[in-house]
Write an enzyme that holds these catalytic residues in place. Structure first.
Site, PDB file in Angstrom:
ATOM      1  N   LYS A 255      12.129   4.842  -2.277  1.00  0.00           N
ATOM      2  CA  LYS A 255      10.936   3.994  -2.141  1.00  0.00           C
ATOM      3  C   LYS A 255      10.494   3.494  -3.517  1.00  0.00           C
ATOM      4  O   LYS A 255      10.141   2.328  -3.687  1.00  0.00           O
ATOM      5  CB  LYS A 255       9.811   4.769  -1.433  1.00  0.00           C
ATOM      6  CG  LYS A 255      10.132   5.008   0.041  1.00  0.00           C
ATOM      7  CD  LYS A 255       9.172   5.952   0.742  1.00  0.00           C
ATOM      8  CE  LYS A 255       9.694   6.248   2.139  1.00  0.00           C
ATOM      9  NZ  LYS A 255       8.885   7.211   2.905  1.00  0.00           N
TER      10      LYS A 255
ATOM     11  N   ASP B 244       2.298   2.964   5.999  1.00  0.00           N
ATOM     12  CA  ASP B 244       3.235   3.583   6.952  1.00  0.00           C
ATOM     13  C   ASP B 244       2.911   3.196   8.402  1.00  0.00           C
ATOM     14  O   ASP B 244       3.747   3.364   9.287  1.00  0.00           O
ATOM     15  CB  ASP B 244       3.158   5.121   6.850  1.00  0.00           C
ATOM     16  CG  ASP B 244       4.279   5.708   5.998  1.00  0.00           C
ATOM     17  OD1 ASP B 244       5.387   5.151   6.028  1.00  0.00           O
ATOM     18  OD2 ASP B 244       4.034   6.722   5.318  1.00  0.00           O
TER      19      ASP B 244
ATOM     20  N   GLN C  15       4.366  11.324   1.865  1.00  0.00           N
ATOM     21  CA  GLN C  15       5.677  11.619   2.439  1.00  0.00           C
ATOM     22  C   GLN C  15       5.560  12.812   3.391  1.00  0.00           C
ATOM     23  O   GLN C  15       4.987  13.841   3.045  1.00  0.00           O
ATOM     24  CB  GLN C  15       6.696  11.905   1.312  1.00  0.00           C
ATOM     25  CG  GLN C  15       8.130  12.078   1.785  1.00  0.00           C
ATOM     26  CD  GLN C  15       8.727  10.825   2.422  1.00  0.00           C
ATOM     27  OE1 GLN C  15       8.355   9.697   2.109  1.00  0.00           O
ATOM     28  NE2 GLN C  15       9.667  11.016   3.337  1.00  0.00           N
TER      29      GLN C  15
HETATM   30  N1  GUN Z   1       9.257  11.156   6.460  1.00  0.00           N
HETATM   31  C1  GUN Z   1      10.320  10.655   7.136  1.00  0.00           C
HETATM   32  N2  GUN Z   1      10.158   9.328   7.380  1.00  0.00           N
HETATM   33  C2  GUN Z   1       8.964   8.996   6.830  1.00  0.00           C
HETATM   34  C3  GUN Z   1       8.255   7.763   6.743  1.00  0.00           C
HETATM   35  O1  GUN Z   1       8.663   6.700   7.219  1.00  0.00           O
HETATM   36  N3  GUN Z   1       7.059   7.823   6.090  1.00  0.00           N
HETATM   37  C4  GUN Z   1       6.563   8.970   5.571  1.00  0.00           C
HETATM   38  N4  GUN Z   1       5.374   8.929   4.973  1.00  0.00           N
HETATM   39  N5  GUN Z   1       7.200  10.129   5.638  1.00  0.00           N
HETATM   40  C5  GUN Z   1       8.392  10.130   6.269  1.00  0.00           C
END
Ligand code: GUN
Length: 278
Positions: A52, A119, A96
């Site tokens: 990211k 998200d 996350q």
């Molecule tokens: N953990 C696994 N996929 C994601 C996601 O798309 N966003 C976040 N914040 N955590 C995750």
């Protein structure tokens, strides 16, 4: 021959488009910042978080990394998010997941301001999606819509079966397909006659979390098959929820694993970040 939907190429194309938009915004004096919070150092989460950050760098978004101790209290994490909610120069906040067991994930998701919820996990974002109002959309399902549209696959009027009812993929996926005027069925572990239900699908979206569960027997001739799963098999090779070799001869289009849905999630996260300033 089935069309292999190239998520890597489509994601790269979206990121290029976003890079241009971000450069224009910068020229107008608007800089985008994303706060990325990781609690603990789970290796899989570290890989996702790094990807990211790299995508932010490529597009021209400033990423602010918060790497917190596993032992941080829920109260401290809530306070950090509340501070970030207030900061005018922070546009998006991403925590996350998964979080350590002593922290209530739902509470943390609810603490993020819906205006910065890139998200799309906040109940207000999900509610807005359900009733067709403006709000951030969960990245993986939004990415699948882009994959279909950019591959020239018509959605309106089609029978769509989504297998899986998670809050992050299955449920928003069903709503998005409905918004695109598909006729939608959301199937799950308690669905009776799952094979027959799946065989109705013109577009079959597998988000079951079981390696290679979807074989050719689940697929109507000429269907489009989207594989959301990602697993490592006994030889450490990546595979999806779909048994690719078995399904390929039956479908008209299919996403591979890796290189299908996976790369789209980050592209759509970046898209949400750009939308957060607009
Ligand atoms: N953990 C696994 N996929 C994601 C996601 O798309 N966003 C976040 N914040 N955590 C995750």
């Amino acid at each position: 021959m089935a069309q292999v939907i190239d998520g890597k190429a489509i994601s790269a194309q979206i990121k290029e488009e976003l890079k241009e938009k971000v450069a224009k915004l910068k020229a107008e004096g608007k800089e985008i910042s994303l706060a990325v919070i990781q609690v603990g150092n789970d290796p899989a989460s570290s890989v996702y978080v790094n990807n990211k950050k790299k995508a932010c760098e490529f597009i021209g978004i400033r990423s602010l990394a918060y790497e917190l101790e596993e032992s941080i209290s829920e109260k401290e994490l809530v306070e950090l998010i509340e501070q970030l909610n207030e900061k005018e120069d922070v546009h998006g906040i991403l925590v996350q997941l998964p979080l350590p067991a002593h922290i209530d994930e739902d509470k943390i998701i609810k603490t993020i301001s819906p205006l910065k919820d890139v998200d799309g996990f906040h109940p207000q974002s999900v509610g807005a999606l359900c009733i067709g109002q403006k709000g951030f959309v969960s990245c993986t399902p939004a990415g699948i819509i882009q994959l279909l549209k950019r591959s020239g696959i018509e959605i309106a009027g089609k029978e769509c079966v989504v297998i899986g009812r998670s809050n992050i993929v299955g449920k928003p996926m069903g709503i998005l397909m409905l918004r695109e005027n598909a006729t939608v069925t959301i199937a799950h572990s308690k669905t009776k006659n799952l094979k027959e239900v799946c065989k109705r699908a013109d577009i079959l979206i597998a988000a079951v979390g079981k390696p290679k569960m979807i074989t050719g027997e689940y697929v109507k001739e000429g269907a489009v098959v989207i594989d959301v799963g990602i697993h490592r098999n006994e030889n450490n090779k990546l595979c999806g929820d779909v048994d690719y070799e078995d399904v390929y001869p039956h479908c008209s289009a299919i996403t591979p694993v890796p290189g299908g849905v996976g790369p789209m999630t980050i592209a759509m996260l970046m898209n949400n970040c750009v939308e957060s300033v607009q």
